[in-house]
Design an enzyme around this catalytic site. Structure first.
Site, PDB file in Angstrom:
ATOM      1  N   SER A 164      36.609   2.839  37.749  1.00 38.49           N
ATOM      2  CA  SER A 164      36.997   2.677  36.222  1.00 38.49           C
ATOM      3  C   SER A 164      38.258   3.391  36.233  1.00 38.49           C
ATOM      4  O   SER A 164      39.653   3.615  36.418  1.00 38.49           O
ATOM      5  CB  SER A 164      36.268   1.874  35.623  1.00 38.49           C
ATOM      6  OG  SER A 164      36.197   1.418  34.695  1.00 38.49           O
ATOM      7  N   HIS A 223      32.405  -5.596  37.460  1.00 39.92           N
ATOM      8  CA  HIS A 223      33.035  -4.315  38.055  1.00 39.92           C
ATOM      9  C   HIS A 223      31.660  -3.744  37.487  1.00 39.92           C
ATOM     10  O   HIS A 223      32.115  -2.507  37.965  1.00 39.92           O
ATOM     11  CB  HIS A 223      32.862  -4.331  35.819  1.00 39.92           C
ATOM     12  CG  HIS A 223      33.851  -2.521  35.681  1.00 39.92           C
ATOM     13  ND1 HIS A 223      35.331  -2.463  36.345  1.00 39.92           N
ATOM     14  CD2 HIS A 223      33.482  -1.738  35.011  1.00 39.92           C
ATOM     15  CE1 HIS A 223      35.396  -1.504  35.779  1.00 39.92           C
ATOM     16  NE2 HIS A 223      34.538  -0.707  34.950  1.00 39.92           N
TER      17      HIS A 223
HETATM   18  C1  LIG Z   1      40.058   2.480  31.577  1.00 39.42           C
HETATM   19  S1  LIG Z   1      39.570   1.228  31.107  1.00 39.42           S
HETATM   20  C2  LIG Z   1      37.619   0.789  31.044  1.00 39.42           C
HETATM   21  C3  LIG Z   1      37.567   1.638  31.473  1.00 39.42           C
HETATM   22  C4  LIG Z   1      35.501   1.649  31.494  1.00 39.42           C
HETATM   23  N1  LIG Z   1      35.324   1.676  30.803  1.00 39.42           N
HETATM   24  C5  LIG Z   1      34.364   0.637  29.759  1.00 39.42           C
HETATM   25  O1  LIG Z   1      33.717   0.037  30.098  1.00 39.42           O
HETATM   26  C6  LIG Z   1      34.753   2.885  32.409  1.00 39.42           C
HETATM   27  O2  LIG Z   1      35.496   3.615  32.844  1.00 39.42           O
HETATM   28  N2  LIG Z   1      33.961   2.169  33.057  1.00 39.42           N
HETATM   29  C7  LIG Z   1      33.198   3.095  33.533  1.00 39.42           C
HETATM   30  C8  LIG Z   1      32.751   3.954  32.467  1.00 39.42           C
HETATM   31  C9  LIG Z   1      32.593   2.707  34.991  1.00 39.42           C
HETATM   32  O3  LIG Z   1      32.487   1.050  35.341  1.00 39.42           O
HETATM   33  O4  LIG Z   1      32.362   3.826  35.292  1.00 39.42           O
END
Ligand SMILES: CSCC[C@H](NC=O)C(=O)N[C@@H](C)C(=O)O
Length: 664
Positions: free
Chosen positions: A525, A638
């Site tokens: 992410s 995700h």
């Molecule tokens: C970089 S944009 C979205 C990133 C996302 N943020 C929140 O959902 C993210 O980094 N998530 C992390 C916590 C993950 O999926 O590990």
């Protein structure tokens, strides 16, 4: 070597099947027993199963209480403690079921045509306040066939990570359901989404979370409202354009409502969540934790945990409010004086308090905790944290057979000008020997406003088991180190935090047991964004794995379910207002400089970081003639690494190991 020394074997990707997860420790009102959820991975069905278990506070073997071949979750004791209500998908969709502690089968209480997502017992134990998108209490005789599979979109927020991927037009509302017969009635209605119902101690009102602002389509406000349990027009409690409030809970005398959140809705997760109190009649809320400079939410990341939904809890004497606090890689339980004053640490230590509950007299607390070498167990202690005892040893037998690497907690200097110490953890490879130099994998967390911490992380242990040293850090932008640190990455993604990561890598190399020519990097992410950023700005890494990544900030705006506000706040404007900033901060801009062999892992139904982010990066690098491979996970979202289908979770881990084995 390790095996010879310890008689234990090394961890393997498939060992995720061996680890049971416990969560949602709910102590009975009389403080005699704890109900909790036990979740296991079902290899045959490639799915998860969970059931409700009970354990005596006095000790003894936990016993399985619900036995259906299903997903049972969210156990909640009736006020008299004679039965448990819980959510279960036994009938297809999550509905409320009731089971008596005296024995007998669980009975289905609700039959809404849509799933129930949350519920709360009325103080007299006669009624449940239930959250569902259903418009009727009973399912129709026959589900109507949809007239079309074409999706018509009219709202700015229409995506939702996972399957089906679109938000529907239905709204989440509160219903009341009598537990001993009688017709359910709808309490709230209209073009609003309600959540988190909380009964007033008298049982006359229900507080809840909603956004009822006229401009709700374009803002991210979250307000506290209250409504008579019999229904009618809700009244505002803590509302307005600056409200970003969640998880309301009434004081025992019904005069005050406490809740979590902050006063900058657009800033979302980039601000500490505080604990607030407001007169139950409504008014100006006061923060009870502004001096703490920490978030009262659980901000820690791991790939091995079941989810629960803890919120603040009042002590029955009304003097304290118990809440989680994220602090430097730990999640602790604090109690905050309701009238203001010094917060008191109740359950501390190098660990994460995943959830907690209080007995009716407030003398006992049950928690689920996670530690670096133990994913989860249930503990109990007294109201001030004294007399702690562990009630479960859920994975003790399994972990007695595998060798784990104990993370060393350190502070390492950033490579930025200020040389600020950055909190980090180093894991030595299994079988570590003095005088040998090992490859190192740098793990970068997502968010950016989350944190790594003192919890079990299967992926990290697996890398250590394969002979890698593992480094994970909380660079600028992370939660747990105060608001100033948290805000550092705003408008400076990559630029502000890369020096912290590189400084930490340098400091670990200085320890003498790392081979500097064998460095790997990975993250998911925002951690995937950073992996891309890092390999676009240095060639020091020999192999990289970017997971559920972001590569192009301009196309991320408008395609992610995270919302338009996220990019605007985090980057500092819209792509049309700040095209140069979006270009400068997008890893894709630096694709021509990327030379590190890169494995791209992405889920096809990832609507948080849509797969087009990975596709662009893949084709650009392929066209540039780089070593790059793209692995797509169908029907996954995700959350693949944490809640994906077990088989895909194993395959994901295998691909990471394969890539590092080949290129590192
Ligand atoms: C970089 S944009 C979205 C990133 C996302 N943020 C929140 O959902 C993210 O980094 N998530 C992390 C916590 C993950 O999926 O590990």
């Amino acid at each position: 070597m390790a095996e010879e020394r310890t008689g234990k074997r090394r961890l393997a990707p498939e060992d995720i099947y061996e680890i049971a997860l416990v969560s949602d420790a709910q102590i009975s009102p009389d403080g005699q027993r704890v109900a909790f959820v036990r979740t296991v991975l079902d290899r045959e069905r490639n799915d998860y199963r969970s059931s409700i278990w009970l354990v005596d506070v006095a000790g003894g073997e936990p016993v399985r209480f619900t036995t259906a071949d299903a997903r049972d979750s969210f156990p909640r004791w009736s006020p008299r403690g004679d039965r448990l209500a819980f959510l279960s998908n036994r009938s297809g969709k999550d509905q409320v079921w009731l089971i008596s502690l005296g024995g007998g089968e669980a009975q289905q209480l609700t039959r809404f045509p849509e799933p129930v997502t949350h519920f709360a017992w009325s103080p007299d134990g006669t009624t449940l306040a239930v959250v569902t998108k259903a418009e009727t209490a009973e399912p129709p005789e026959k589900e109507p066939e949809p007239e079309t599979d074409v999706v018509r979109i009219t709202r700015i927020r229409y995506r939702s990570d996972g399957t089906p991927g679109f938000l529907d037009e239905k709204r989440s509302h509160i219903w009341c359901v009598p537990v001993d017969g009688g017709r359910p009635w709808q309490v709230t209605s209209g073009d609003f989404d309600e959540s988190w119902p909380a009964w007033s101690p008298s049982g006359h009102e229900i507080a809840f979370v909603s956004n009822r602002t006229p401009d709700r389509e374009y803002n991210t406000v979250s307000e506290i409202w209250a409504v008579r349990a019999s229904g009618g027009e809700p009244r505002p409690v803590a509302t307005g354009d600056a409200a970003y409030f969640f998880k309301p809970v009434w004081s025992p005398d019904g005069t005050v409502l406490a809740f979590t959140g902050h006063r900058e809705p657009f800033a979302g997760s980039s601000r500490n969540h505080q604990l607030w109190a407001v007169a139950a009649g409504g008014g100006e809320p006061a923060s009870l934790t502004s001096a703490l400079d920490r978030s009262v939410e659980d901000e820690v990341l791991t790939d091995t945990a079941a989810s629960s939904k803890p919120g603040p809890i009042w002590a029955p004497d009304g003097r304290w409010i118990y809440t989680q606090v994220s602090d430097q890689g730990n999640v602790h339980l604090y109690r905050i004086p309701a009238g203001g004053g010094e917060p008191q640490l109740v359950v501390g230590g190098r660990r994460r308090v995943v959830d907690f509950s209080l007995s009716a007299d407030g003398s006992l607390i049950a928690c689920t905790v996670s530690e670096p070498l133990n994913p989860c167990d249930v503990i109990v202690c007294s109201a001030d944290g004294s007399g702690e005892r562990r009630l479960t040893r859920v994975n003790e037998e399994f972990f007695a057979t595998v060798e784990l690497s104990e993370p060393e907690e350190v502070w390492l200097p950033s490579a930025s000008e200020d040389r600020r110490p950055i909190h980090a953890w180093i894991m030595k490879p299994i079988g570590f020997r003095e005088g040998v130099r090992y490859p190192l994998v740098l793990e970068i967390h997502g968010g950016p406003h989350a944190m790594y911490g003192n919890v079990y992380f299967h992926e990290f242990q697996l890398l250590a088991a394969q002979g890698y040293a593992v480094l994970y850090t909380n660079p600028r932008g992370s939660q747990g180190y105060g608001q100033q640190f948290l805000s550092c990455t705003r408008g400076a993604w990559g630029e502000a935090d890369m020096p912290d990561l590189m400084g930490a890598v340098d400091a670990v190399i200085e320890r003498g047991y790392i081979d500097p020519s064998r460095l790997g990097v990975t993250g998911g992410s925002y951690g995937g964004f950073m992996t891309n950023w890092v390999i676009g700005h240095t060639d020091r890494f020999k192999a990289a794995v970017t997971q559920r990544c972001v590569s192009n900030l301009a196309s991320f705006y408008g395609t992610s379910d995270i919302g338009f506000h996220f990019g605007e706040h985090e980057i500092g404007g819209t792509p049309w207002e700040q095209p140069e900033l979006y270009r400068r901060l997008s890893p894709l801009t630096y694709a021509p400089q990327m030379k590190t062999p890169l494995l791209i892992l992405h889920s096809e139904q990832d609507y948080r970081c849509p797969i087009e982010q990975a596709e662009q990066l893949y084709v650009w690098l392929k066209k540039l003639g780089r070593t790059v491979e793209f692995v797509r996970f169908p029907d996954e979202s995700h959350g693949l690494s944490r809640s994906g289908k077990p088989k895909h979770r194993v395959e994901r881990l295998q691909h990471i190991l394969r890539w590092f084995a080949e290129y590192l």
